[in-house]
Design a protein around this motif. Structure first.
Motif, PDB file in Angstrom:
ATOM      1  N   ASP A  35       0.831  -1.221   0.000  1.00 29.11           N
ATOM      2  CA  ASP A  35       0.000   0.000   0.000  1.00 29.11           C
ATOM      3  C   ASP A  35       0.857   1.259   0.000  1.00 29.11           C
ATOM      4  OD1 ASP A  35      -2.514  -1.250  -0.007  1.00 29.11           O
ATOM      5  OD2 ASP A  35      -2.354  -1.645   2.149  1.00 29.11           O
ATOM      6  N   CYS A  36       1.687   1.376  -1.023  1.00 31.89           N
ATOM      7  CA  CYS A  36       2.639   2.494  -1.043  1.00 31.89           C
ATOM      8  C   CYS A  36       1.964   3.839  -1.332  1.00 31.89           C
ATOM      9  CB  CYS A  36       3.736   2.219  -2.064  1.00 31.89           C
ATOM     10  SG  CYS A  36       3.148   2.327  -3.752  1.00 31.89           S
ATOM     11  N   GLY A  37       0.697   3.812  -1.718  1.00 30.11           N
ATOM     12  CA  GLY A  37      -0.048   5.064  -1.857  1.00 30.11           C
ATOM     13  C   GLY A  37       0.020   5.694  -3.240  1.00 30.11           C
ATOM     14  N   ILE A  38       0.775   5.105  -4.159  1.00 33.22           N
ATOM     15  CA  ILE A  38       0.758   5.628  -5.530  1.00 33.22           C
ATOM     16  C   ILE A  38       0.477   4.484  -6.506  1.00 33.22           C
ATOM     17  CG2 ILE A  38       2.250   7.643  -5.096  1.00 33.22           C
ATOM     18  CD1 ILE A  38       4.562   6.118  -6.219  1.00 33.22           C
ATOM     19  N   GLY A  39      -0.010   4.841  -7.668  1.00 28.35           N
ATOM     20  CA  GLY A  39      -0.472   3.842  -8.633  1.00 28.35           C
ATOM     21  C   GLY A  39       0.648   3.297  -9.512  1.00 28.35           C
ATOM     22  N   SER A  40       0.305   2.255 -10.279  1.00 24.36           N
ATOM     23  CA  SER A  40       1.292   1.576 -11.126  1.00 24.36           C
ATOM     24  C   SER A  40       1.999   2.518 -12.091  1.00 24.36           C
ATOM     25  CB  SER A  40       0.637   0.484 -11.959  1.00 24.36           C
ATOM     26  OG  SER A  40      -0.229  -0.261 -11.191  1.00 24.36           O
ATOM     27  N   ASP A  41       1.225   3.420 -12.711  1.00 25.13           N
ATOM     28  CA  ASP A  41       1.841   4.283 -13.722  1.00 25.13           C
ATOM     29  C   ASP A  41       2.926   5.163 -13.121  1.00 25.13           C
ATOM     30  OD1 ASP A  41       0.313   3.169 -15.617  1.00 25.13           O
ATOM     31  OD2 ASP A  41      -1.106   4.849 -15.823  1.00 25.13           O
ATOM     32  N   GLN A  42       2.619   5.690 -11.941  1.00 28.94           N
ATOM     33  CA  GLN A  42       3.601   6.569 -11.296  1.00 28.94           C
ATOM     34  C   GLN A  42       4.817   5.774 -10.815  1.00 28.94           C
ATOM     35  OE1 GLN A  42       1.988   9.071  -8.195  1.00 28.94           O
ATOM     36  NE2 GLN A  42       3.926  10.179  -8.013  1.00 28.94           N
ATOM     37  N   ILE A  43       4.562   4.576 -10.309  1.00 28.28           N
ATOM     38  CA  ILE A  43       5.678   3.714  -9.881  1.00 28.28           C
ATOM     39  C   ILE A  43       6.579   3.449 -11.092  1.00 28.28           C
ATOM     40  CG2 ILE A  43       6.324   1.419  -9.051  1.00 28.28           C
ATOM     41  CD1 ILE A  43       3.672   1.387  -7.458  1.00 28.28           C
ATOM     42  N   LYS A  44       5.933   3.085 -12.202  1.00 30.53           N
ATOM     43  CA  LYS A  44       6.716   2.780 -13.413  1.00 30.53           C
ATOM     44  C   LYS A  44       7.540   3.972 -13.847  1.00 30.53           C
ATOM     45  CE  LYS A  44       3.850  -0.791 -15.501  1.00 30.53           C
ATOM     46  NZ  LYS A  44       2.758  -0.992 -16.463  1.00 30.53           N
ATOM     47  N   SER A  45       6.953   5.146 -13.777  1.00 28.11           N
ATOM     48  CA  SER A  45       7.722   6.300 -14.247  1.00 28.11           C
ATOM     49  C   SER A  45       8.871   6.631 -13.281  1.00 28.11           C
ATOM     50  CB  SER A  45       6.809   7.488 -14.567  1.00 28.11           C
ATOM     51  OG  SER A  45       6.801   8.400 -13.516  1.00 28.11           O
ATOM     52  N   LEU A  46       8.676   6.372 -11.968  1.00 28.12           N
ATOM     53  CA  LEU A  46       9.776   6.612 -11.016  1.00 28.12           C
ATOM     54  C   LEU A  46      10.910   5.599 -11.183  1.00 28.12           C
ATOM     55  CD1 LEU A  46       7.654   7.410  -7.818  1.00 28.12           C
ATOM     56  CD2 LEU A  46       9.241   8.989  -8.924  1.00 28.12           C
ATOM     57  N   LEU A  47      10.558   4.382 -11.609  1.00 23.49           N
ATOM     58  CA  LEU A  47      11.572   3.315 -11.647  1.00 23.49           C
ATOM     59  C   LEU A  47      12.083   2.993 -13.048  1.00 23.49           C
ATOM     60  CD1 LEU A  47      10.178   0.770  -9.021  1.00 23.49           C
ATOM     61  CD2 LEU A  47      12.164   2.279  -8.794  1.00 23.49           C
ATOM     62  N   HIS A  48      11.479   3.630 -14.050  1.00 23.20           N
ATOM     63  CA  HIS A  48      11.776   3.267 -15.437  1.00 23.20           C
ATOM     64  C   HIS A  48      13.286   3.221 -15.738  1.00 23.20           C
ATOM     65  CE1 HIS A  48      11.741   3.376 -19.793  1.00 23.20           C
ATOM     66  NE2 HIS A  48      12.540   4.428 -19.715  1.00 23.20           N
ATOM     67  N   MET A  49      13.983   4.309 -15.421  1.00 25.68           N
ATOM     68  CA  MET A  49      15.402   4.381 -15.792  1.00 25.68           C
ATOM     69  C   MET A  49      16.234   3.371 -15.003  1.00 25.68           C
ATOM     70  SD  MET A  49      17.771   7.723 -16.263  1.00 25.68           S
ATOM     71  CE  MET A  49      17.761   8.153 -14.564  1.00 25.68           C
ATOM     72  N   ASP A  50      15.951   3.233 -13.707  1.00 19.58           N
ATOM     73  CA  ASP A  50      16.703   2.272 -12.892  1.00 19.58           C
ATOM     74  C   ASP A  50      16.515   0.843 -13.391  1.00 19.58           C
ATOM     75  OD1 ASP A  50      17.957   3.848 -10.768  1.00 19.58           O
ATOM     76  OD2 ASP A  50      15.913   4.357 -10.199  1.00 19.58           O
ATOM     77  N   MET A  51      15.293   0.501 -13.718  1.00 18.00           N
ATOM     78  CA  MET A  51      15.037  -0.882 -14.142  1.00 18.00           C
ATOM     79  C   MET A  51      15.697  -1.177 -15.488  1.00 18.00           C
ATOM     80  SD  MET A  51      13.519  -2.283 -11.635  1.00 18.00           S
ATOM     81  CE  MET A  51      13.916  -1.217 -10.266  1.00 18.00           C
ATOM     82  N   GLU A  52      15.731  -0.165 -16.341  1.00 20.52           N
ATOM     83  CA  GLU A  52      16.408  -0.313 -17.636  1.00 20.52           C
ATOM     84  C   GLU A  52      17.906  -0.599 -17.406  1.00 20.52           C
ATOM     85  OE1 GLU A  52      14.840   0.103 -20.847  1.00 20.52           O
ATOM     86  OE2 GLU A  52      16.784  -0.739 -21.463  1.00 20.52           O
ATOM     87  N   LEU A  53      18.535   0.216 -16.572  1.00 21.37           N
ATOM     88  CA  LEU A  53      19.970   0.027 -16.289  1.00 21.37           C
ATOM     89  C   LEU A  53      20.211  -1.297 -15.556  1.00 21.37           C
ATOM     90  CD1 LEU A  53      21.149   3.574 -15.115  1.00 21.37           C
ATOM     91  CD2 LEU A  53      21.660   2.468 -17.283  1.00 21.37           C
ATOM     92  N   ASN A  54      19.340  -1.613 -14.601  1.00 20.01           N
ATOM     93  CA  ASN A  54      19.490  -2.869 -13.859  1.00 20.01           C
ATOM     94  C   ASN A  54      19.426  -4.072 -14.790  1.00 20.01           C
ATOM     95  OD1 ASN A  54      19.798  -1.625 -11.445  1.00 20.01           O
ATOM     96  ND2 ASN A  54      17.822  -2.206 -10.584  1.00 20.01           N
ATOM     97  N   ALA A  55      18.490  -4.021 -15.739  1.00 15.25           N
ATOM     98  CA  ALA A  55      18.348  -5.140 -16.676  1.00 15.25           C
ATOM     99  C   ALA A  55      19.590  -5.266 -17.548  1.00 15.25           C
ATOM    100  CB  ALA A  55      17.097  -4.944 -17.533  1.00 15.25           C
ATOM    101  N   GLN A  56      20.119  -4.141 -18.005  1.00 15.65           N
ATOM    102  CA  GLN A  56      21.361  -4.179 -18.791  1.00 15.65           C
ATOM    103  C   GLN A  56      22.487  -4.805 -17.974  1.00 15.65           C
ATOM    104  OE1 GLN A  56      22.862  -0.675 -20.770  1.00 15.65           O
ATOM    105  NE2 GLN A  56      20.825   0.116 -21.171  1.00 15.65           N
TER     106      GLN A  56
END
Ligand SMILES: [Zn+2]
Length: 315
Positions: free
Chosen positions: A285-306
């Motif tokens: 229950d972090c209080g924010i929705g999927s879209d906002q989570i995705k936008s906050l984590l987008h760059m990190d997850m891209e680099l992490n996957a690389q």
């Protein structure tokens, strides 16, 4: 003209500076002061230098009073501004991990590596041209190095796992560790749920899960009461965060192993670790929705996957 600087005083002569790199509250660096002598731990990027100089002025510290610039490792969000900053600080030495020193003296390989990760357009916009540090101002600090910081002994530890050129600094006054990326990344926006959210930056190209685990175990024997994290800020629930981080490293490894024989594993790993993060955050229950989570984590997850794909291919 006065340059705006966002910062907060933590106590113990430590100031957390928000470099505003990428977005607010994402990339910090720290100023540490002891009776009129100062040092920077991590630097942000070259464009952050005016901001750091403006902070010194606000605090009544002359550029001459800065004795040390201490990037925890040579990734550019931590050390990209070091060369330019050293030009402004006539008395400072650069303290750096022995594996990082040559990249500070001749940043061409570092620049090429980051160009490959970020692409030319983004690289230029974010990082710009790197400035070399003159070799006579570079001090290599190896494991166990003790710095007499005007009577306050800072101890440096070799901390492989995120990168082999990474050190962490223990400060006995705050009983705190300056952890760079070694204790993961944990953003305020994603810490409003029942449990905190933390993840390992598995940035290319030196992710090493086994070394990382022993680094964390070793540093926890210091019983730190707080950690000063580059991404982002001070955290005091160190034991819990470390457990969550270790768990997260194991989950990342399992995901990467699962997808190792697929076509284009990086894209699949990215989607899977984003999915994992979403599940954890929505469950708590972090209080924010999927879209906002995705936008906050987008760059990190891209680099992490690389980084995970690179680890799979080269281990
Ligand atoms: Zn890093």
């Amino acid at each position: 003209m006065e340059v705006e600087v966002k910062y907060s005083s933590i106590g113990f002569g430590i100031t957390c500076i928000d470099t505003q790199l990428h977005r607010p509250n994402m990339v910090a660096c720290y100023l540490i002061e002891q009776d009129g002598v100062a040092g920077f731990i991590d630097t942000g990027v070259g464009n952050n230098v005016p901001m750091l100089m403006s902070l010194l002025k606000k605090k009544g510290l002359a550029p001459e009073s800065v004795a040390y610039v201490m990037p925890t490792h040579v990734h550019l969000d931590h050390a990209g501004g070091a060369g330019r900053l050293m030009q402004e600080l006539p008395n400072a030495n650069l303290l750096i991990h022995p594996r990082g020193a040559r990249h500070m003296i001749d940043p061409s390989r570092l620049q090429a590596g980051s160009l490959a990760v970020y692409g030319e357009k983004l690289y230029k916009k974010i990082f710009g041209e790197l400035v070399p540090v003159p070799p006579h101002r570079v001090v290599e600090v190896s494991d166990g190095y003790e710095l007499d910081f005007n009577g306050r002994t800072l101890t440096f530890f070799d901390t492989p796992g995120h990168a082999r050129h990474h050190y962490c600094i223990y400060d006995p006054l705050s009983k705190g560790l300056f952890t760079g990326d070694t204790f993961g990344a944990s953003y305020g926006e994603l810490n409003r749920g029942r449990t905190p959210f933390i993840f390992p930056p598995t940035t290319p190209v030196q992710f090493d899960p086994i070394a990382w685990k022993s680094t964390l175990e070793r540093l926890m024997t210091l019983q730190p009461q707080r950690i000063f994290v580059t991404h982002f800020g001070m955290h005091e629930n160190v034991e819990m965060l470390t457990k969550l981080l270790e768990q997260s490293i194991e989950e990342y490894v399992a995901i990467a192993e699962d997808l190792k024989d697929t076509e284009n594993p990086a894209a699949k790993i990215r989607d899977a670790i984003m999915g994992l993060s979403l599940n954890i955050l929505l469950d708590s229950d972090c209080g924010i929705g999927s879209d906002q989570i995705k936008s906050l984590l987008h760059m990190d997850m891209e680099l992490n996957a690389q980084g995970l794909a690179h680890w799979l291919a080269t281990r």
